[in-house]
Motif scaffolding. Sequence first.
Motif, PDB file in Angstrom:
ATOM      1  N   ALA A  83     -57.748  21.343  25.324  1.00 27.99           N
ATOM      2  CA  ALA A  83     -58.631  21.150  24.403  1.00 27.99           C
ATOM      3  C   ALA A  83     -58.285  19.444  23.597  1.00 27.99           C
ATOM      4  CB  ALA A  83     -58.203  21.915  23.234  1.00 27.99           C
ATOM      5  N   GLY A  84     -57.493  18.732  24.448  1.00 29.25           N
ATOM      6  CA  GLY A  84     -57.277  17.353  24.090  1.00 29.25           C
ATOM      7  C   GLY A  84     -56.006  17.263  23.364  1.00 29.25           C
ATOM      8  N   LYS A  85     -55.019  18.378  23.560  1.00 32.08           N
ATOM      9  CA  LYS A  85     -53.469  18.168  22.803  1.00 32.08           C
ATOM     10  C   LYS A  85     -52.753  17.157  23.274  1.00 32.08           C
ATOM     11  CE  LYS A  85     -50.649  21.491  24.230  1.00 32.08           C
ATOM     12  NZ  LYS A  85     -51.711  21.713  25.222  1.00 32.08           N
ATOM     13  N   LYS A 116     -61.893  31.619  25.045  1.00 30.44           N
ATOM     14  CA  LYS A 116     -62.357  31.471  26.331  1.00 30.44           C
ATOM     15  C   LYS A 116     -62.897  29.980  26.973  1.00 30.44           C
ATOM     16  CE  LYS A 116     -63.031  36.108  27.671  1.00 30.44           C
ATOM     17  NZ  LYS A 116     -62.687  37.120  26.462  1.00 30.44           N
ATOM     18  N   PHE A 117     -62.977  29.337  26.037  1.00 28.43           N
ATOM     19  CA  PHE A 117     -63.236  27.868  26.505  1.00 28.43           C
ATOM     20  C   PHE A 117     -62.322  27.379  27.461  1.00 28.43           C
ATOM     21  CE2 PHE A 117     -65.874  26.600  22.477  1.00 28.43           C
ATOM     22  CZ  PHE A 117     -66.777  27.398  22.936  1.00 28.43           C
ATOM     23  N   VAL A 118     -60.936  27.938  27.133  1.00 28.88           N
ATOM     24  CA  VAL A 118     -59.754  27.596  28.031  1.00 28.88           C
ATOM     25  C   VAL A 118     -60.048  27.627  29.604  1.00 28.88           C
ATOM     26  CG1 VAL A 118     -58.564  29.774  28.118  1.00 28.88           C
ATOM     27  CG2 VAL A 118     -57.221  27.737  28.137  1.00 28.88           C
ATOM     28  N   TYR A 119     -60.937  28.466  29.963  1.00 26.03           N
ATOM     29  CA  TYR A 119     -61.098  28.823  31.356  1.00 26.03           C
ATOM     30  C   TYR A 119     -61.629  27.641  31.908  1.00 26.03           C
ATOM     31  CZ  TYR A 119     -59.830  33.630  31.463  1.00 26.03           C
ATOM     32  OH  TYR A 119     -59.123  34.478  31.204  1.00 26.03           O
ATOM     33  N   ARG A 120     -62.992  26.883  31.197  1.00 24.47           N
ATOM     34  CA  ARG A 120     -63.471  25.634  31.905  1.00 24.47           C
ATOM     35  C   ARG A 120     -62.552  24.497  31.614  1.00 24.47           C
ATOM     36  NH1 ARG A 120     -68.082  22.614  28.592  1.00 24.47           N
ATOM     37  NH2 ARG A 120     -68.027  20.645  29.512  1.00 24.47           N
ATOM     38  N   GLU A 178     -66.881  23.411  22.218  1.00 27.96           N
ATOM     39  CA  GLU A 178     -66.722  23.373  23.713  1.00 27.96           C
ATOM     40  C   GLU A 178     -66.654  22.133  24.365  1.00 27.96           C
ATOM     41  OE1 GLU A 178     -68.347  25.736  27.644  1.00 27.96           O
ATOM     42  OE2 GLU A 178     -69.529  25.538  25.970  1.00 27.96           O
ATOM     43  N   ASP A 179     -67.067  21.071  23.600  1.00 21.64           N
ATOM     44  CA  ASP A 179     -66.917  19.608  23.773  1.00 21.64           C
ATOM     45  C   ASP A 179     -65.765  19.073  23.303  1.00 21.64           C
ATOM     46  OD1 ASP A 179     -67.155  19.756  21.030  1.00 21.64           O
ATOM     47  OD2 ASP A 179     -68.962  18.336  21.063  1.00 21.64           O
ATOM     48  N   ARG A 180     -64.676  19.802  22.844  1.00 25.05           N
ATOM     49  CA  ARG A 180     -63.451  19.371  22.452  1.00 25.05           C
ATOM     50  C   ARG A 180     -63.481  18.698  20.945  1.00 25.05           C
ATOM     51  NH1 ARG A 180     -63.530  18.788  28.103  1.00 25.05           N
ATOM     52  NH2 ARG A 180     -61.770  19.697  29.255  1.00 25.05           N
ATOM     53  N   LYS A 181     -64.503  18.288  20.609  1.00 22.02           N
ATOM     54  CA  LYS A 181     -64.579  17.762  19.304  1.00 22.02           C
ATOM     55  C   LYS A 181     -64.498  18.466  18.067  1.00 22.02           C
ATOM     56  CE  LYS A 181     -67.659  14.070  21.344  1.00 22.02           C
ATOM     57  NZ  LYS A 181     -68.824  13.622  21.187  1.00 22.02           N
TER      58      LYS A 181
END
Length: 305
Positions: free
Chosen positions: A46-48, A232-236, A295-298
């Motif tokens: 996620a951008g951590k 579930k975004f974590v899969y992508r 989902e775009d991490r923003k």
Amino acid sequence: MPEIVDDKSPHCIPFIVERIKAHQNRFKDQSDVPPFFLGINGVQGAGKSTLVSALSQTLESPPHSLPTAVLSIDDLYLTHADQRKLASDHPSNPLIQHRGEPGTHDIRLGAYVLDALAQGRQVKLPRYEKAAFDGEGDRADPATWAEVNGPGQPRIQVVVFEGWCVAFRPLTGEALRERWEDSRKRAAEGVESVMARHGLENLAWVNEALKAYDTFTDKLDALIHIDAEDTKFVYRWRLEQEAELRRLKGKGMTNEQVVKFVDGYYPAYELFTDTLRVGVFGSEHGKQLRLIVGEDRKVKKVLRI
């Protein structure tokens, strides 16, 4: 892998600076202020890491000039040999056949390092090599670990402890059963749940192991939680991360291995994220910041808890 633009630190830096000042103001003798412990929990991909880098650079630069150490809970994973032994000791529990879930970290090592940092003692920061053993991973040679609080080095004043399961709190046995039973019910109704694929006894093993992680969480003075509108975004995101790792190092997990790997720790998101969203500091409000990303991490929403 798409470039991750840091839109999170503008929300986080004012929060951190405020909490550090509150921490420092608790002590009359400013020369004896213990390090400030900041936890960062984030859904993988996620951008951590981008946020952690930006925060540490900001804190170490003027006008703050605070010597900062970053420790990832990923760097506390068991050695490859110990992970293999754990898996063989519990062959019927698929959740701990590889690194990931609570119970696959070296609690003793983590407690030693965090205690040393809290006391201002000289210590080396562990490092884990995820690409070792064809992606199964192993602890890096201690000779490569960075040392802090050593002779001639400034004393660490901020510790950033980051990771996907940082600050997860264990559930009561009753709450665990309720969540598992609800997941089974929803699965029967056609709502996909990774947790529902597992027996309650295997989930209970992970929950029991998580109790030892309170020794980490209880040290935190503040927490930033990078949440996702849909976990579930974590899969992508994890597939993109591993593809980048293969590009850079020429080795790593295949896409099929990544999905299986994420399946192995995804039940922890289902079990423990709701508690994290409520807050991990009990009645102490204002010490936790929750950033909800799409989902775009923003960042889509920011909550102070």
